[in-house]
Design a protein around this motif. Structure first.
Motif, short mmCIF file in Angstrom:
data_model
loop_
_atom_site.label_atom_id
_atom_site.label_comp_id
_atom_site.label_asym_id
_atom_site.label_seq_id
_atom_site.Cartn_x
_atom_site.Cartn_y
_atom_site.Cartn_z
N ALA A 131 0.83 -1.21 0.00
CA ALA A 131 0.00 0.00 0.00
C ALA A 131 0.86 1.25 0.00
O ALA A 131 0.51 2.26 -0.63
N SER A 132 2.00 1.20 0.70
CA SER A 132 2.88 2.39 0.76
C SER A 132 3.39 2.77 -0.62
O SER A 132 3.50 3.96 -0.95
N ASP A 133 3.71 1.77 -1.46
CA ASP A 133 4.16 2.06 -2.82
C ASP A 133 3.03 2.64 -3.66
O ASP A 133 3.23 3.58 -4.45
N LEU A 134 1.84 2.08 -3.49
CA LEU A 134 0.69 2.59 -4.24
C LEU A 134 0.37 4.02 -3.85
O LEU A 134 0.04 4.86 -4.70
N LEU A 135 0.46 4.34 -2.56
CA LEU A 135 0.20 5.71 -2.11
C LEU A 135 1.24 6.67 -2.65
O LEU A 135 0.92 7.79 -3.07
N ALA A 136 2.50 6.23 -2.67
CA ALA A 136 3.56 7.11 -3.19
C ALA A 136 3.34 7.42 -4.66
O ALA A 136 3.47 8.59 -5.09
N SER A 137 2.99 6.42 -5.45
CA SER A 137 2.77 6.68 -6.88
C SER A 137 1.51 7.49 -7.09
O SER A 137 1.47 8.39 -7.94
N LEU A 138 0.46 7.21 -6.32
CA LEU A 138 -0.77 8.00 -6.43
C LEU A 138 -0.50 9.46 -6.10
O LEU A 138 -0.98 10.37 -6.80
N THR A 139 0.26 9.70 -5.05
CA THR A 139 0.57 11.07 -4.65
C THR A 139 1.26 11.83 -5.78
O THR A 139 0.93 12.99 -6.07
N GLY A 140 2.20 11.18 -6.44
CA GLY A 140 2.89 11.82 -7.55
C GLY A 140 1.97 12.09 -8.72
O GLY A 140 2.03 13.16 -9.36
N ARG A 141 1.09 11.15 -9.02
CA ARG A 141 0.16 11.34 -10.15
C ARG A 141 -0.83 12.46 -9.86
O ARG A 141 -1.14 13.28 -10.75
N LEU A 142 -1.34 12.50 -8.65
CA LEU A 142 -2.28 13.58 -8.29
C LEU A 142 -1.59 14.94 -8.32
O LEU A 142 -2.20 15.95 -8.69
N ALA A 143 -0.31 14.98 -7.94
CA ALA A 143 0.43 16.24 -8.00
C ALA A 143 0.56 16.72 -9.44
O ALA A 143 0.45 17.92 -9.73
N ARG A 144 0.78 15.79 -10.36
CA ARG A 144 0.86 16.17 -11.78
C ARG A 144 -0.48 16.70 -12.28
O ARG A 144 -0.55 17.70 -13.01
N MET A 145 -1.57 16.04 -11.88
CA MET A 145 -2.90 16.51 -12.26
C MET A 145 -3.15 17.91 -11.71
O MET A 145 -3.69 18.79 -12.40
N GLN A 146 -2.76 18.11 -10.44
CA GLN A 146 -2.97 19.40 -9.78
C GLN A 146 -2.20 20.50 -10.50
O GLN A 146 -2.72 21.60 -10.73
N ARG A 147 -0.96 20.22 -10.89
CA ARG A 147 -0.17 21.23 -11.61
C ARG A 147 -0.80 21.57 -12.96
O ARG A 147 -0.59 22.66 -13.49
N ALA A 148 -1.56 20.63 -13.52
CA ALA A 148 -2.25 20.87 -14.79
C ALA A 148 -3.63 21.50 -14.58
O ALA A 148 -4.38 21.65 -15.54
N GLY A 149 -3.96 21.84 -13.34
CA GLY A 149 -5.17 22.60 -13.07
C GLY A 149 -6.32 21.84 -12.48
O GLY A 149 -7.38 22.42 -12.22
N THR A 150 -6.17 20.53 -12.23
CA THR A 150 -7.26 19.76 -11.65
C THR A 150 -7.29 19.98 -10.14
O THR A 150 -6.29 19.80 -9.46
N THR A 151 -8.47 20.35 -9.64
CA THR A 151 -8.63 20.57 -8.19
C THR A 151 -9.64 19.61 -7.57
O THR A 151 -9.73 19.51 -6.35
N LEU A 152 -10.41 18.89 -8.39
CA LEU A 152 -11.32 17.83 -7.94
C LEU A 152 -11.18 16.68 -8.92
O LEU A 152 -11.30 16.88 -10.13
N VAL A 153 -10.94 15.47 -8.38
CA VAL A 153 -10.69 14.33 -9.25
C VAL A 153 -11.42 13.10 -8.72
O VAL A 153 -11.47 12.87 -7.51
N GLU A 154 -11.99 12.34 -9.63
CA GLU A 154 -12.57 11.04 -9.28
C GLU A 154 -11.47 10.00 -9.37
O GLU A 154 -10.70 9.97 -10.34
N CYS A 155 -11.37 9.13 -8.34
CA CYS A 155 -10.34 8.09 -8.28
C CYS A 155 -11.01 6.73 -8.09
O CYS A 155 -11.75 6.54 -7.12
N LYS A 156 -10.72 5.78 -8.99
CA LYS A 156 -11.35 4.46 -8.94
C LYS A 156 -10.39 3.42 -8.37
O LYS A 156 -9.18 3.50 -8.55
N SER A 157 -10.98 2.40 -7.73
CA SER A 157 -10.26 1.15 -7.52
C SER A 157 -10.44 0.33 -8.80
O SER A 157 -10.72 0.89 -9.85
#
Length: 432
Positions: A131-157
């Motif tokens: 889970a720690s690896d998945l959280l680390a990669s998710l955190t990086g991906r969400l940061a990229r989305m945020q830098r591109a202007g996304t402030t609300l995102v749907e996240c699926k399992s």
């Protein structure tokens, strides 16, 4: 007006509210005539909510005695609502860049799937990942989305297909929700594919009898917050009957129905979703006229994903037919190992070029309508009083440049602001 506020953004060349009468979504001509204030300012309170938005002179007079924790002078710039990405699969392990080469050589989505790639490849790696690896990669991906202007995102399992990994993914999404500024809508997607070695009936029974009861238990205990339920309704995956059973069970738990439908074959998913009161249906490349009419009547949002049709060389979703029928059209990136795109500005550009949407329609679909698809348009998606202070400050005198400059968002987005806090301060913007 004497008080302390979190943020003042002043002197903006344009402030794009999207709408200003509390609309929960826009359709037809409402998507073409956006509410824009020329030379405007916006005030965000200490609670992170919008307190005022209007002409700069009016705001200056009303708040002449106020103090602000931060002031941004947006002279020569534009302000728009934070973007909303209504469909992503951002929690996974395993690199699938090799599949891109297969697709370029002519393999279809289902060819890759049958060859052991696609979702099943990602499932294998995601099941094995801590889970720690998945959280680390998710955190990086969400940061990229945020830098591109996304402030609300749907996240699926959806890359577990069995109880423990699905719960692990949802717990990772919950950890991100609690620790990151970006707003998250969480979706259980245990019916993303039929697990190897199981029939559709067996997979459906596992979801109904094992996964959903455990998910309900975690939700009732307050250890997980899940907002939506998703099923991949498709030939060779979950048929209409199993889709109906799973979605209805999720709805009975209080989850919003928000599912994959009519992507590769016309499955009558749109009609099913309308009948069940679905909040949204994604993909819809193969939707029928009857499905479009049913969605328009039911006020079920169509979440269109131009990246998917682009990468898989599928027919484009019939955006114009949906718009003209009065369907609530939203956009999503479909970020996943198959469609690796973090940028809603690029999604909007593709929607305009390939799906023949106008720029105002695309911005509406990526703000208020995408928020509606996630059940958040009462708090997000437009710059109106008492909504969340989520906005972008663009280094351009016209907001359309965010869509027009394909891939240019990195040089255009000066600030990303969530609940009045600057979460991305980009000093690398460039004049053009």
């Amino acid at each position: 007006m004497s008080s302390n506020y979190k943020l003042l953004v002043k002197n903006a060349k344009q402030v794009v509210l999207i709408c200003n009468n509390g609309e929960k979504y826009l359709t037809k001509t409402g998507m073409q005539s956006l509410c824009v204030i020329e030379n405007g300012s916006i005030v965000i309170g200490s609670d992170g909510l919008i307190r005022a938005v209007g002409p700069t002179d009016t705001i200056k007079d009303q708040y002449s005695q106020a103090s602000f924790d931060k002031v941004i002078d947006a002279t020569g710039m534009c302000v728009i609502p934070g973007l909303v990405d209504a469909h992503t699969h951002p929690v996974w392990a395993g690199d699938r860049v090799h599949e891109f080469a297969m697709k370029l050589a002519g393999a279809t989505y289902m060819d890759v799937h049958r060859a052991g790639g696609g979702i099943h490849f990602t499932v294998e790696h995601t099941r094995a990942a801590p889970a720690s690896d998945l959280l680390a990669s998710l955190t990086g991906r969400l940061a990229r989305m945020q830098r591109a202007g996304t402030t609300l995102v749907e996240c699926k399992s959806g890359y577990g297909l069995e109880l423990q990994t699905e719960l692990k993914m949802l717990e990772v999404i919950e950890a991100a929700r609690c620790s990151l500024p970006i707003n998250i809508s969480s979706t259980y997607c245990g019916a993303h594919a039929v697990p190897r070695g199981k029939t559709v009936a067996e997979a459906t029974a596992d979801i109904l009898q094992v996964q959903l009861p455990q998910l309900r238990e975690h939700m009732s205990q307050g250890t997980l917050r899940v907002d939506n339920i998703d099923v991949f309704c498709e030939q060779g995956v979950f048929d209409l009957s199993s889709t109906r059973s799973i979605l209805q069970a999720g709805k009975d738990m209080g989850l919003n129905i928000n599912f994959h439908g009519d992507e590769l074959h016309p499955m009558n998913s749109a009609q099913l979703g309308a009948e069940l009161g679905a909040l949204a249906i994604s993909h819809l490349e193969e939707v029928t006229d009857e499905g479009i009419a049913a969605m328009a009547t039911a006020k079920t949002a169509a979440v269109l994903l131009p990246t998917t049709a682009y990468i898989l060389r599928l027919p484009q979703p019939r955006a114009r037919d949906m718009l003209e029928a009065g369907v609530i059209v939203a956009l999503g990136s479909d970020f996943n190992p198959n469609a690796y795109c973090c940028s809603m500005p690029m999604v909007m550009h593709l929607a305009c070029v390939n799906m023949k949407m106008s720029m105002p329609e695309a911005l509406t679909a990526a703000t208020i309508n995408a928020a509606y698809a996630l059940g958040h348009s009462h708090t997000h998606g437009s710059l109106e009083v008492n909504k969340h202070g989520d906005l972008l400050v663009l280094n351009t005198t016209r907001w359309e440049h965010l869509i027009y400059q394909f891939g240019g968002h990195q040089e255009l987005i000066r600030y990303v602001i969530i609940k009045g806090n600057v979460v991305y301060d980009n000093d690398k913007t460039m004049d053009f």
